[in-house]
Design an enzyme around this catalytic site. Sequence first.
Site, PDB file in Angstrom:
ATOM      1  N   ASN A 273      32.143  34.956  48.594  1.00  0.00           N
ATOM      2  CA  ASN A 273      32.090  36.144  47.746  1.00  0.00           C
ATOM      3  C   ASN A 273      30.632  36.361  47.284  1.00  0.00           C
ATOM      4  O   ASN A 273      29.721  35.683  47.757  1.00  0.00           O
ATOM      5  CB  ASN A 273      33.034  35.943  46.551  1.00  0.00           C
ATOM      6  CG  ASN A 273      33.692  37.252  46.141  1.00  0.00           C
ATOM      7  OD1 ASN A 273      33.006  38.260  45.964  1.00  0.00           O
ATOM      8  ND2 ASN A 273      35.001  37.242  45.983  1.00  0.00           N
TER       9      ASN A 273
ATOM     10  N   ASN B 160      27.132  44.171  41.864  1.00  0.00           N
ATOM     11  CA  ASN B 160      28.287  44.938  41.389  1.00  0.00           C
ATOM     12  C   ASN B 160      29.055  44.157  40.346  1.00  0.00           C
ATOM     13  O   ASN B 160      29.102  42.930  40.361  1.00  0.00           O
ATOM     14  CB  ASN B 160      29.191  45.342  42.568  1.00  0.00           C
ATOM     15  CG  ASN B 160      30.282  44.328  42.840  1.00  0.00           C
ATOM     16  OD1 ASN B 160      31.339  44.331  42.195  1.00  0.00           O
ATOM     17  ND2 ASN B 160      30.030  43.413  43.773  1.00  0.00           N
TER      18      ASN B 160
ATOM     19  N   PHE C  56      37.591  44.648  39.789  1.00  0.00           N
ATOM     20  CA  PHE C  56      38.908  44.886  40.412  1.00  0.00           C
ATOM     21  C   PHE C  56      39.525  46.216  39.972  1.00  0.00           C
ATOM     22  O   PHE C  56      40.704  46.285  39.614  1.00  0.00           O
ATOM     23  CB  PHE C  56      39.892  43.757  40.078  1.00  0.00           C
ATOM     24  CG  PHE C  56      39.609  42.431  40.732  1.00  0.00           C
ATOM     25  CD1 PHE C  56      38.744  42.311  41.811  1.00  0.00           C
ATOM     26  CD2 PHE C  56      40.249  41.282  40.272  1.00  0.00           C
ATOM     27  CE1 PHE C  56      38.496  41.072  42.409  1.00  0.00           C
ATOM     28  CE2 PHE C  56      40.022  40.039  40.866  1.00  0.00           C
ATOM     29  CZ  PHE C  56      39.145  39.941  41.922  1.00  0.00           C
TER      30      PHE C  56
ATOM     31  N   LYS D  58      39.529  32.850  49.437  1.00  0.00           N
ATOM     32  CA  LYS D  58      38.135  33.334  49.419  1.00  0.00           C
ATOM     33  C   LYS D  58      37.382  32.664  48.280  1.00  0.00           C
ATOM     34  O   LYS D  58      37.794  32.735  47.124  1.00  0.00           O
ATOM     35  CB  LYS D  58      38.093  34.853  49.263  1.00  0.00           C
ATOM     36  CG  LYS D  58      36.671  35.398  49.348  1.00  0.00           C
ATOM     37  CD  LYS D  58      36.642  36.890  49.586  1.00  0.00           C
ATOM     38  CE  LYS D  58      35.216  37.416  49.632  1.00  0.00           C
ATOM     39  NZ  LYS D  58      35.168  38.855  49.862  1.00  0.00           N
TER      40      LYS D  58
ATOM     41  N   ASN E 195      33.648  38.989  38.386  1.00  0.00           N
ATOM     42  CA  ASN E 195      33.749  40.035  37.361  1.00  0.00           C
ATOM     43  C   ASN E 195      35.073  40.093  36.627  1.00  0.00           C
ATOM     44  O   ASN E 195      35.322  41.023  35.865  1.00  0.00           O
ATOM     45  CB  ASN E 195      33.433  41.393  37.999  1.00  0.00           C
ATOM     46  CG  ASN E 195      32.056  41.389  38.648  1.00  0.00           C
ATOM     47  OD1 ASN E 195      31.081  40.981  38.029  1.00  0.00           O
ATOM     48  ND2 ASN E 195      31.991  41.782  39.905  1.00  0.00           N
ATOM     49  N   THR E 196      35.968  39.141  36.882  1.00  0.00           N
ATOM     50  CA  THR E 196      37.192  39.023  36.096  1.00  0.00           C
ATOM     51  C   THR E 196      37.065  37.715  35.321  1.00  0.00           C
ATOM     52  O   THR E 196      37.009  36.650  35.939  1.00  0.00           O
ATOM     53  CB  THR E 196      38.446  38.991  37.003  1.00  0.00           C
ATOM     54  OG1 THR E 196      38.560  40.259  37.649  1.00  0.00           O
ATOM     55  CG2 THR E 196      39.719  38.715  36.225  1.00  0.00           C
TER      56      THR E 196
ATOM     57  N   SER F   4      35.840  36.255  42.700  1.00  0.00           N
ATOM     58  CA  SER F   4      35.053  37.390  42.197  1.00  0.00           C
ATOM     59  C   SER F   4      34.514  37.028  40.822  1.00  0.00           C
ATOM     60  O   SER F   4      35.228  36.464  40.000  1.00  0.00           O
ATOM     61  CB  SER F   4      35.910  38.654  42.131  1.00  0.00           C
ATOM     62  OG  SER F   4      36.146  39.113  43.435  1.00  0.00           O
TER      63      SER F   4
END
Length: 357
Positions: free
Chosen positions: A259, A119, A123, A230, A189-190, A187
């Site tokens: 994650n 994915n 966010f 996390k 993806n940022t 994460s």
Amino acid sequence: MGRFYEKIVRPGLFRLESERAHGWGVAAMTALGRCAPLCRALEAWHRLPAAARPIEAFGLRFPNAVGLAAGFDKHASAWPAAAALGFGHVEIGTVTALAQPGNPRPRMFRYPAHEAVINRMGFNNEGAEAVARRLARQPLPGRRRIPLGINLGKSKVADLDRAAEDYLASFRRLAEYADYLVLNVSSPNTPGLRRLQDEGQLRQLLAAIGGANRERAAMPGGRRVPLLLKIAPDLTFPQLDAVLGVVAEFALDGVIATNTTLARPGFFAGVREAGGLSGAPLRRRATEVVAYLARATGGRLPIIGVGGITDPAGAAEKLDAGAVLVQVYTGLVYRGPFFAAELARAVVDRQRPGYTG
Ligand SMILES: Cc1cc2nc3c(=O)[nH]c(=O)nc-3n(C[C@H](O)[C@H](O)[C@H](O)COP(=O)(O)O)c2cc1C
């Protein structure tokens, strides 16, 4: 029940684009949450035998070891049904200070032969204000069936060197609704987010949030919210040591490991899709990180183990490696809505009652 899902429901869901199927799952869970008698009946059906003592960690009490990982219920609409599905805790989010659309679709991809997902959601969420308003209309801390964690991330438009302010805005709006809070610095993806795991950046972030948390606790009727971090599975062992040093310095309450991964093991070496990989291919590395953290802290730091749990043995493996609780997301996609109940029953004898961190 799991077989019914895998034979009848899953083939239909898997014909839909991943995020649409996910939307159906969230909608079904939200609808279930509005039907209190059915929720109570399901919860009673899934209840563990009386001999199973609850797990205590960071001042909270968990009826079983299995939680719903962040990312499933980003907008805080589905979580009231989590206990009915057999979860012992639920983590909503990631929530950012500002509402944001996330990356262009499609951004979630299933790999059924490998029980995996990639994915790059980025966010997508309605922002702290909208989520706080929704939480205010739902059961509040102390009146919930199971603990609710709120996972906080950085708004995409906030510069990295102003990240602490951005997290602080979310903290101020959401802390009162959280049984525990998670600072998500992992994460993939940022852009730049994972750099917040670097010692200096992390120290700044934890100093800001830790200070605000102490201020809250000092207010009349105030309460310190347990704070967890996390982390990514892609940190090296020396990087994990550095993170643990900062975690100890700021007396964080626990770590969530891990994650999704940017690594592309085995079959995924040839997959070009960008984003974080979750599910079965992540299992081994996530367990390795849990085991490393548990060893390095002598078992004194509560660790929530997450990553690639797709069967009861996977959950047991994380607990045996030193996790006090586990969470699942991708396993739910492949095993169905009652996966948590199945796991919780299977690992009941591995629960460590009276764990105090
Ligand atoms: C579609 C999707 C979205 C996710 N979104 C988030 C998120 O917003 N915040 C977060 O901390 N983790 C997020 N995650 C990561 C999960 O919480 C979990 O850490 C990871 O998927 C590994 O567990 P699993 O193998 O059981 O899925 C997401 C995972 C998936 C598959």
